[in-house]
Design a protein around this motif. Sequence first.
Motif, PDB file in Angstrom:
ATOM      1  N   ALA B 169       0.756  -1.153  -0.004  1.00 50.28           N
ATOM      2  CA  ALA B 169       0.021  -0.202   0.232  1.00 50.28           C
ATOM      3  C   ALA B 169       0.981   1.266   0.095  1.00 50.28           C
ATOM      4  O   ALA B 169       0.643   2.137  -0.783  1.00 50.28           O
ATOM      5  CB  ALA B 169      -1.018   0.081   1.231  1.00 50.28           C
ATOM      6  N   LEU B 170       1.935   1.230   0.727  1.00 48.32           N
ATOM      7  CA  LEU B 170       2.759   2.389   0.759  1.00 48.32           C
ATOM      8  C   LEU B 170       3.509   2.786  -0.775  1.00 48.32           C
ATOM      9  O   LEU B 170       3.585   3.792  -1.033  1.00 48.32           O
ATOM     10  CB  LEU B 170       4.182   1.966   1.545  1.00 48.32           C
ATOM     11  CG  LEU B 170       3.943   2.430   3.185  1.00 48.32           C
ATOM     12  CD1 LEU B 170       4.715   1.921   4.215  1.00 48.32           C
ATOM     13  CD2 LEU B 170       3.610   4.057   3.614  1.00 48.32           C
ATOM     14  N   ASP B 172       2.250   1.836  -3.330  1.00 46.18           N
ATOM     15  CA  ASP B 172       1.042   2.495  -4.181  1.00 46.18           C
ATOM     16  C   ASP B 172       0.827   4.045  -4.056  1.00 46.18           C
ATOM     17  O   ASP B 172       0.667   4.957  -4.874  1.00 46.18           O
ATOM     18  CB  ASP B 172      -0.308   1.861  -3.941  1.00 46.18           C
ATOM     19  CG  ASP B 172      -0.283   0.528  -4.567  1.00 46.18           C
ATOM     20  OD1 ASP B 172       0.550   0.278  -5.321  1.00 46.18           O
ATOM     21  OD2 ASP B 172      -1.335  -0.250  -4.342  1.00 46.18           O
ATOM     22  N   MET B 173       0.876   4.292  -2.925  1.00 45.05           N
ATOM     23  CA  MET B 173       0.743   5.774  -2.197  1.00 45.05           C
ATOM     24  C   MET B 173       2.125   6.327  -2.820  1.00 45.05           C
ATOM     25  O   MET B 173       1.804   7.798  -3.329  1.00 45.05           O
ATOM     26  CB  MET B 173       0.736   5.792  -0.735  1.00 45.05           C
ATOM     27  CG  MET B 173       0.604   7.383  -0.251  1.00 45.05           C
ATOM     28  SD  MET B 173       1.151   7.423   1.145  1.00 45.05           S
ATOM     29  CE  MET B 173       3.097   7.490   0.886  1.00 45.05           C
ATOM     30  N   ILE B 174       3.151   5.946  -2.802  1.00 49.52           N
ATOM     31  CA  ILE B 174       4.361   6.781  -3.065  1.00 49.52           C
ATOM     32  C   ILE B 174       4.168   7.225  -4.783  1.00 49.52           C
ATOM     33  O   ILE B 174       4.312   8.147  -5.171  1.00 49.52           O
ATOM     34  CB  ILE B 174       5.529   5.903  -2.937  1.00 49.52           C
ATOM     35  CG1 ILE B 174       5.897   5.862  -1.553  1.00 49.52           C
ATOM     36  CG2 ILE B 174       6.692   6.667  -3.706  1.00 49.52           C
ATOM     37  CD1 ILE B 174       7.123   4.980  -1.107  1.00 49.52           C
ATOM     38  N   THR B 175       3.756   6.130  -5.658  1.00 52.84           N
ATOM     39  CA  THR B 175       3.612   6.335  -7.044  1.00 52.84           C
ATOM     40  C   THR B 175       2.539   7.539  -7.230  1.00 52.84           C
ATOM     41  O   THR B 175       2.488   8.342  -7.810  1.00 52.84           O
ATOM     42  CB  THR B 175       3.103   5.331  -7.799  1.00 52.84           C
ATOM     43  OG1 THR B 175       3.201   4.072  -6.961  1.00 52.84           O
ATOM     44  CG2 THR B 175       3.778   5.005  -8.997  1.00 52.84           C
ATOM     45  N   TYR B 176       1.459   7.331  -6.475  1.00 54.06           N
ATOM     46  CA  TYR B 176       0.135   8.304  -6.655  1.00 54.06           C
ATOM     47  C   TYR B 176       0.505   9.606  -6.356  1.00 54.06           C
ATOM     48  O   TYR B 176       0.552  10.649  -7.091  1.00 54.06           O
ATOM     49  CB  TYR B 176      -0.784   7.897  -5.396  1.00 54.06           C
ATOM     50  CG  TYR B 176      -2.088   8.887  -5.278  1.00 54.06           C
ATOM     51  CD1 TYR B 176      -3.127   8.829  -6.182  1.00 54.06           C
ATOM     52  CD2 TYR B 176      -2.232   9.726  -4.148  1.00 54.06           C
ATOM     53  CE1 TYR B 176      -4.212   9.622  -6.189  1.00 54.06           C
ATOM     54  CE2 TYR B 176      -3.072  10.545  -4.108  1.00 54.06           C
ATOM     55  CZ  TYR B 176      -4.165  10.607  -5.054  1.00 54.06           C
ATOM     56  OH  TYR B 176      -5.164  11.411  -4.738  1.00 54.06           O
ATOM     57  N   TYR B 177       1.528   9.774  -4.932  1.00 53.50           N
ATOM     58  CA  TYR B 177       2.221  11.167  -4.779  1.00 53.50           C
ATOM     59  C   TYR B 177       3.107  11.657  -5.629  1.00 53.50           C
ATOM     60  O   TYR B 177       3.154  12.961  -5.796  1.00 53.50           O
ATOM     61  CB  TYR B 177       2.372  11.186  -3.279  1.00 53.50           C
ATOM     62  CG  TYR B 177       0.993  11.260  -2.429  1.00 53.50           C
ATOM     63  CD1 TYR B 177       0.420  12.330  -2.359  1.00 53.50           C
ATOM     64  CD2 TYR B 177       0.806  10.317  -1.506  1.00 53.50           C
ATOM     65  CE1 TYR B 177      -0.853  12.616  -1.824  1.00 53.50           C
ATOM     66  CE2 TYR B 177      -0.598  10.399  -0.826  1.00 53.50           C
ATOM     67  CZ  TYR B 177      -1.319  11.695  -0.795  1.00 53.50           C
ATOM     68  OH  TYR B 177      -2.374  11.758  -0.030  1.00 53.50           O
ATOM     69  N   ASP B 274      10.866  10.259  -0.843  1.00 49.16           N
ATOM     70  CA  ASP B 274      11.967   9.466  -1.008  1.00 49.16           C
ATOM     71  C   ASP B 274      12.400   8.897   0.277  1.00 49.16           C
ATOM     72  O   ASP B 274      12.879   7.646   0.159  1.00 49.16           O
ATOM     73  CB  ASP B 274      13.038  10.383  -1.196  1.00 49.16           C
ATOM     74  CG  ASP B 274      12.945  10.699  -2.911  1.00 49.16           C
ATOM     75  OD1 ASP B 274      12.310   9.933  -3.602  1.00 49.16           O
ATOM     76  OD2 ASP B 274      13.527  11.660  -3.270  1.00 49.16           O
ATOM     77  N   ILE B 275      12.205   9.371   1.457  1.00 45.55           N
ATOM     78  CA  ILE B 275      12.633   8.890   2.737  1.00 45.55           C
ATOM     79  C   ILE B 275      11.997   7.507   2.936  1.00 45.55           C
ATOM     80  O   ILE B 275      12.353   6.463   3.397  1.00 45.55           O
ATOM     81  CB  ILE B 275      12.325   9.895   3.947  1.00 45.55           C
ATOM     82  CG1 ILE B 275      13.350  10.907   3.472  1.00 45.55           C
ATOM     83  CG2 ILE B 275      12.466   9.350   5.426  1.00 45.55           C
ATOM     84  CD1 ILE B 275      13.148  12.219   4.640  1.00 45.55           C
ATOM     85  N   ILE B 276      10.464   7.743   2.856  1.00 44.78           N
ATOM     86  CA  ILE B 276       9.565   6.415   2.980  1.00 44.78           C
ATOM     87  C   ILE B 276      10.125   5.360   2.045  1.00 44.78           C
ATOM     88  O   ILE B 276      10.286   4.370   2.461  1.00 44.78           O
ATOM     89  CB  ILE B 276       8.051   6.862   3.022  1.00 44.78           C
ATOM     90  CG1 ILE B 276       7.731   7.854   3.792  1.00 44.78           C
ATOM     91  CG2 ILE B 276       7.176   5.689   2.825  1.00 44.78           C
ATOM     92  CD1 ILE B 276       6.317   8.647   3.624  1.00 44.78           C
ATOM     93  N   GLU B 277      10.156   5.700   0.727  1.00 42.94           N
ATOM     94  CA  GLU B 277      10.591   4.411  -0.100  1.00 42.94           C
ATOM     95  C   GLU B 277      12.016   3.968   0.358  1.00 42.94           C
ATOM     96  O   GLU B 277      12.208   2.727   0.423  1.00 42.94           O
ATOM     97  CB  GLU B 277      10.879   5.074  -1.317  1.00 42.94           C
ATOM     98  CG  GLU B 277      11.035   4.062  -2.422  1.00 42.94           C
ATOM     99  CD  GLU B 277      10.577   4.713  -3.890  1.00 42.94           C
ATOM    100  OE1 GLU B 277      10.841   5.775  -4.042  1.00 42.94           O
ATOM    101  OE2 GLU B 277      10.378   3.913  -4.830  1.00 42.94           O
ATOM    102  N   TYR B 278      12.943   4.744   0.855  1.00 40.04           N
ATOM    103  CA  TYR B 278      14.115   4.063   1.439  1.00 40.04           C
ATOM    104  C   TYR B 278      13.991   3.452   2.507  1.00 40.04           C
ATOM    105  O   TYR B 278      14.397   2.235   2.532  1.00 40.04           O
ATOM    106  CB  TYR B 278      15.166   5.479   1.941  1.00 40.04           C
ATOM    107  CG  TYR B 278      16.559   4.576   2.291  1.00 40.04           C
ATOM    108  CD1 TYR B 278      17.531   4.540   1.409  1.00 40.04           C
ATOM    109  CD2 TYR B 278      16.652   4.721   3.862  1.00 40.04           C
ATOM    110  CE1 TYR B 278      18.762   4.060   2.086  1.00 40.04           C
ATOM    111  CE2 TYR B 278      18.139   4.122   4.133  1.00 40.04           C
ATOM    112  CZ  TYR B 278      19.003   3.871   3.153  1.00 40.04           C
ATOM    113  OH  TYR B 278      20.169   3.316   3.690  1.00 40.04           O
ATOM    114  N   CYS B 279      13.087   3.993   3.589  1.00 40.02           N
ATOM    115  CA  CYS B 279      13.034   2.974   4.628  1.00 40.02           C
ATOM    116  C   CYS B 279      12.365   1.784   4.462  1.00 40.02           C
ATOM    117  O   CYS B 279      12.641   0.678   5.190  1.00 40.02           O
ATOM    118  CB  CYS B 279      12.128   3.683   5.925  1.00 40.02           C
ATOM    119  SG  CYS B 279      12.905   5.240   6.558  1.00 40.02           S
TER     120      CYS B 279
END
Lengths: 321, 409
Positions: B169-170, B172-177, B274-279
Amino acid sequence: MTPETIFYAVAFPILGIFLGLTYKGIDRRISARMTSRIGPPIRQPFWDVGKLLLKETVVPENAVKWLFNAMPILAFASSMTLLLYIPFGVLRAPLEGYGDLIVILYLLTLQSLAMAVGGFASGSPFSSVGAQREMVLMMSYEMPLATVIVGFALLYKSFSLTTIASTPVWTMVSPVAGIGVLLLFVALLVVTPAELAKLPFDIAEAETEIAEGMLAEYSGRNLALFYLSDAVRGFAMAALEVVLFIPFTFSYVFGVSLSGTTLYIVEGLWFLFKVLIIYIAAVTVVRTSFGRFRIEQASRIFWVHVNLIALLGLALVWLGV
Amino acid sequence: MPKTAYYIPVGPIHPALKEPIRVEAEIEGEKVVKVDVKRGFAHRGIEYMGMKRNAIQTLYLSERICGICSISHPYAFVVAAEKALGIEAPPRAQYIRPIIAELERIHSHLLWLGVIAHEMGFDSLLFWIWKGREKVLDILELLTGNRINYSVFMIGGVRRDLKESHIKALKDMITYYWEFTEKMKEIMLSDPVYKARTRGVAQLSKELALKLNVVGPTARAAGLRMDIRQDMPYDAYADIDVRAVVPQDIVGEARGDAYDITMVRIYEIEQSLDIIEYCVDNLPEGKILAIPNYVALLAKIRRTKGEAIGAHEAPRGEVVHYLKFDGRDGPSVWKVIAPSYNNINSWAPLLLGAEVADIPIVVAYIDPCMCCNDRVALLKTPEGKVLGYEYIHKKAVEKTKRIEREVKK
């Protein structure tokens, strides 16, 4: 004055209020749908007026009482009178022959003026700032508005709305003047939201800045009258634009010949449809897609850009006549 | 014609304000010539309440300091508490915490972008941005169970683990934002009307920003490279190498006006992504709590004597918590510094000389949070003398007695 005129004089305001509020409802609904909201039911403005009429009318302590109470009535009366000068499609205007475009110009101004005076009279700093802004805004948009009317006077050699309505403007102009008329139309469309105090020119009533400005202290019956005059003015303004620029009748466009009652009903509905299109284009879409301008930005837009368009249109009309 | 100045009182209750504060402005025509900011309408004594409870209760109380920074205050709190206790959260928890914190930053920045659109009368933009904000709130609900007040942090870790479905879900959200921020740049930064209303409004120079001690996006928009995540990194931020987002890196120069701060906030959303994706990509395996037993944790706190300062970069700027453990199972001293306290300093100089139409933008530009602000309530006599605690207490007791007597009659 014939009995027919008296009948019109009574029936037109009632019809005008009904149509004004309905158009306001449609406007709110469409605007809501454009911003992915459901929006209020179309009859919501009627409920709003009903509710306001039931509410207590508060007069602020430091207001000039008689002026404060008189201004809503003045605004309401002038918008009602305005309605009587506008021919509904093939129906003739009830007050035809008693005034012309100049009177309409004054009646439009009178409402804004009444609101500004009411704002000054309410003795609240928010209202005073709002009223000052309204005056500045009026000074800005009156010039292009007047230019449009002068352009029509040049074309028709008359200020009478009946003369204008009887002959569609597009059939009597040369191509050059046609472009001029088109430019005048554009100028009038830009003036419309300012005239009606709608976004992006609702500077005098800016909610987040000066808490509804001129209307800040108004409540109850007084506010209901302003609300009604606003609704009627919106309809009248759109109707005026239709009469001036889109005068084509249903029979003319579709090439059918009607007569008797059918003619009046079909042409009446056709006229309302045209008004709705203009209303949506000049008010709903614009107010949904723009943010509020600052007063000096709005002034510059009218004095420089819109004035240029209007004057250019006037020059072309003058050349083409 | 003599110039007339109007006195405009804004607040404590006013349609342009979402929370109570008072701005007294004197205006001539459309210009503000005199301004006074008065705060202190939202004091709730939260620090005092926290000093009477145990540390776990206080942690969740700290969430209630602010409705929007409801993970930033607990973050600073747990950082301070862990320093004081000398424990460290397990690596997995250290990576989950920034994810939640950055999600909160995204939702807070989107909230602000909507609010600023509303303040300039652009309600359609407000509706559109807040529609986009729903996505991050849904993700937060999925991850933590709540849209606001996530209650997911714990001293020495986090309370909820991240599952595979959450990670999907995260992503998906990253692409959305990423798409959403691109659209937002187009709509806000490239829009002439938006530019006309924000360029040069609320302009804060670098010197003034330093002098007024502003923090967070307000300081970064003025060109100051300051960010707690960069200056004193903690948890996973130390691995990520966060750099402060400043306008001079994006467009070459920093003007510090409302337009620049919009830009900073939009680019910070991208930084958060970016930070969320890295984490998410580098999420270590393992447990999520250093001391899973709460009773043991409280016992450890009772045994500990020590103090510490924890700081976190909240969406509005730095949040600093000071804690002192002194033989109790909760903090014996707890002091909170919220970013709006510094940022509100910018109001008076920025409002002076501003147009009336710009007042809401200047006020909203720092994203003020009044409820974070008030640390103390002072009662003054009309002469300006501050009344002492004993005197107020005595008066309160007297009044209670008087009311009691009146009720009994």
